[in-house]
Design an enzyme around this catalytic site. Structure first.
Site, mmCIF file in Angstrom:
data_model
loop_
_atom_site.group_PDB
_atom_site.id
_atom_site.type_symbol
_atom_site.label_atom_id
_atom_site.label_comp_id
_atom_site.label_asym_id
_atom_site.label_seq_id
_atom_site.Cartn_x
_atom_site.Cartn_y
_atom_site.Cartn_z
ATOM 1 N N ASP A 52 0.762 -1.231 0.022
ATOM 2 C CA ASP A 52 -0.001 0.285 -0.044
ATOM 3 C C ASP A 52 0.750 1.170 -0.031
ATOM 4 O O ASP A 52 1.799 1.568 0.992
ATOM 5 C CB ASP A 52 -0.866 0.083 1.021
ATOM 6 C CG ASP A 52 -1.801 1.130 1.213
ATOM 7 O OD1 ASP A 52 -2.769 1.079 0.728
ATOM 8 O OD2 ASP A 52 -1.444 2.411 1.848
ATOM 9 N N TYR A 57 2.520 10.394 0.765
ATOM 10 C CA TYR A 57 3.967 9.687 1.557
ATOM 11 C C TYR A 57 5.019 10.267 0.989
ATOM 12 O O TYR A 57 6.110 10.189 1.510
ATOM 13 C CB TYR A 57 3.637 8.195 1.430
ATOM 14 C CG TYR A 57 2.605 7.480 2.139
ATOM 15 C CD1 TYR A 57 1.749 8.290 2.852
ATOM 16 C CD2 TYR A 57 2.527 6.003 1.893
ATOM 17 C CE1 TYR A 57 0.452 7.563 3.321
ATOM 18 C CE2 TYR A 57 1.150 5.424 2.467
ATOM 19 C CZ TYR A 57 0.355 6.409 3.178
ATOM 20 O OH TYR A 57 -0.740 5.775 3.804
ATOM 21 N N LYS A 86 -2.836 6.130 -4.011
ATOM 22 C CA LYS A 86 -3.819 7.041 -3.405
ATOM 23 C C LYS A 86 -3.649 8.495 -4.257
ATOM 24 O O LYS A 86 -2.553 8.940 -4.210
ATOM 25 C CB LYS A 86 -3.921 6.962 -1.920
ATOM 26 C CG LYS A 86 -4.018 5.745 -1.130
ATOM 27 C CD LYS A 86 -4.214 5.849 0.164
ATOM 28 C CE LYS A 86 -3.756 4.810 1.129
ATOM 29 N NZ LYS A 86 -2.154 4.546 1.014
ATOM 30 N N HIS A 119 -7.663 9.528 -1.380
ATOM 31 C CA HIS A 119 -7.089 9.157 -0.257
ATOM 32 C C HIS A 119 -7.797 9.869 0.821
ATOM 33 O O HIS A 119 -7.937 9.312 2.132
ATOM 34 C CB HIS A 119 -5.699 10.133 -0.083
ATOM 35 C CG HIS A 119 -4.691 9.660 0.916
ATOM 36 N ND1 HIS A 119 -3.365 9.539 0.749
ATOM 37 C CD2 HIS A 119 -4.814 9.338 2.212
ATOM 38 C CE1 HIS A 119 -2.729 9.243 1.768
ATOM 39 N NE2 HIS A 119 -3.592 8.819 2.899
#
Length: 313
Positions: A52, A57, A86, A119
């Site tokens: 994932d 990030y 995402k 997200h």
């Protein structure tokens, strides 16, 4: 749903049997790039086949390098792996959704992802800044786009073959119901904070009824207070069943029908989080009835600002 003693190979059907999601997933929210790459490769070696990632990030390139090295080393093939990433909040405008996924695919070095999630349901002002702020320092939201507008653009990505399944994240049940009702391509996954202190039973019941996978992040409580792994019920079950508290919490999650994401940079913890076996019926009953603490650790569902992601200043 029946379980053999080991749960490592458990998969959950997606969209009425059109695919399967490995129940044990590895999350990549690891800020240090060197440690992130090592952790992903360690997770793949242990046996994780569900990775994932996320644009927010800021390390999709590192994840991509780890995946490509694993492919080159013949640790696994692309077909054996389920990769999710995402769409971040500043890319909710429909014209930005496709280019955002294209950029993620370039960073991941993949021609498609298996899962692509919105997200959070909160749209930020479009642009290159992930956290746009006004002159007063306040976050700038975008009221010119709806969640359904964004979802329609996500549907087109499935039709283009750039992702197999689409879903939602950091969202409450009412929004899931709204999208499910209006969607032409139904949500395949809903990723939310979920652990013994936040079981999200009503959301899980809705997802189960409609063939949606509930994907639990922070299934161990993310090390925050109150600490899930210090719960006396979990500690006692761990002692009685010769597990660690983490293995108890993870087994409970899988046996109740959710997929889970764990994250660690420690090879020992990565292995521990994959070495999950089924709990006894007595233990499951105690998990359901004897744990009474209820707390949400991440307020992202209220603001779109994730509490676990370090933000660039």
């Amino acid at each position: 749903m029946s379980f053999s003693r080991p749960l490592q190979d458990t998969t959950l059907p997606i969209l009425g049997g059109e695919g399967e999601l490995p129940a044990l997933g590895f999350g990549t929210l690891i800020p240090d790039p060197v440690m992130a790459k090592r952790a992903v490769k360690a997770a793949l070696r242990v046996g994780f086949r569900h990775i994932d990632a996320a644009e927010a990030y800021r390390n999709e390139d590192v994840v991509g390098e780890a995946l490509q090295e694993a492919f080159a080393e013949r640790t696994l093939t692309r077909e054996e792996l389920f990769v999710t990433t995402k769409l971040w909040n500043n890319n909710h405008r429909p014209e930005r959704v496709g280019p955002a996924l294209d950029a993620s695919l370039r960073r991941l070095q993949l021609d498609h992802v298996d899962g692509y999630l919105i997200h959070t349901p909160f749209a930020f002002q479009p642009g290159d800044d992930q956290y746009p702020k006004g002159a007063d320092g306040q976050l700038l939201y975008d009221d010119g786009v709806s969640l359904l507008d964004t979802w329609r653009a996500m549907e087109r990505l499935v039709e283009a073959g750039k992702c197999r399944f689409i879903g939602l994240s950091d969202v409450r049940l009412d929004a899931v119901k709204d999208i499910y009702t209006a969607a032409r391509i139904k949500p395949a996954m809903v990723q939310v904070e979920c652990h013994p202190y936040l079981p999200e039973q009503e959301l899980l019941d809705f997802c189960t009824q409609h063939g949606i996978v509930l994907l639990a992040f922070a299934p161990l409580g993310h090390g925050m207070e109150p600490r899930v792994l210090n719960d006396p019920v979990i500690v006692d079950i761990a002692q009685r069943e010769h597990r660690t508290p983490a293995q108890v919490a993870l087994a409970w999650a899988v046996q109740r029908g959710t997929a889970i994401l764990t994250t660690s940079t420690s090879p020992d913890h990565i292995k521990e989080n994959f070495d999950v076996s089924a709990l006894s019926e007595e233990a499951l009953e105690r998990m359901q009835h004897d744990i009474t603490t209820r707390v949400r650790l991440n307020r992202v569902v209220d603001t779109g600002l994730p509490g676990f992601i370090p933000r660039a200043q």
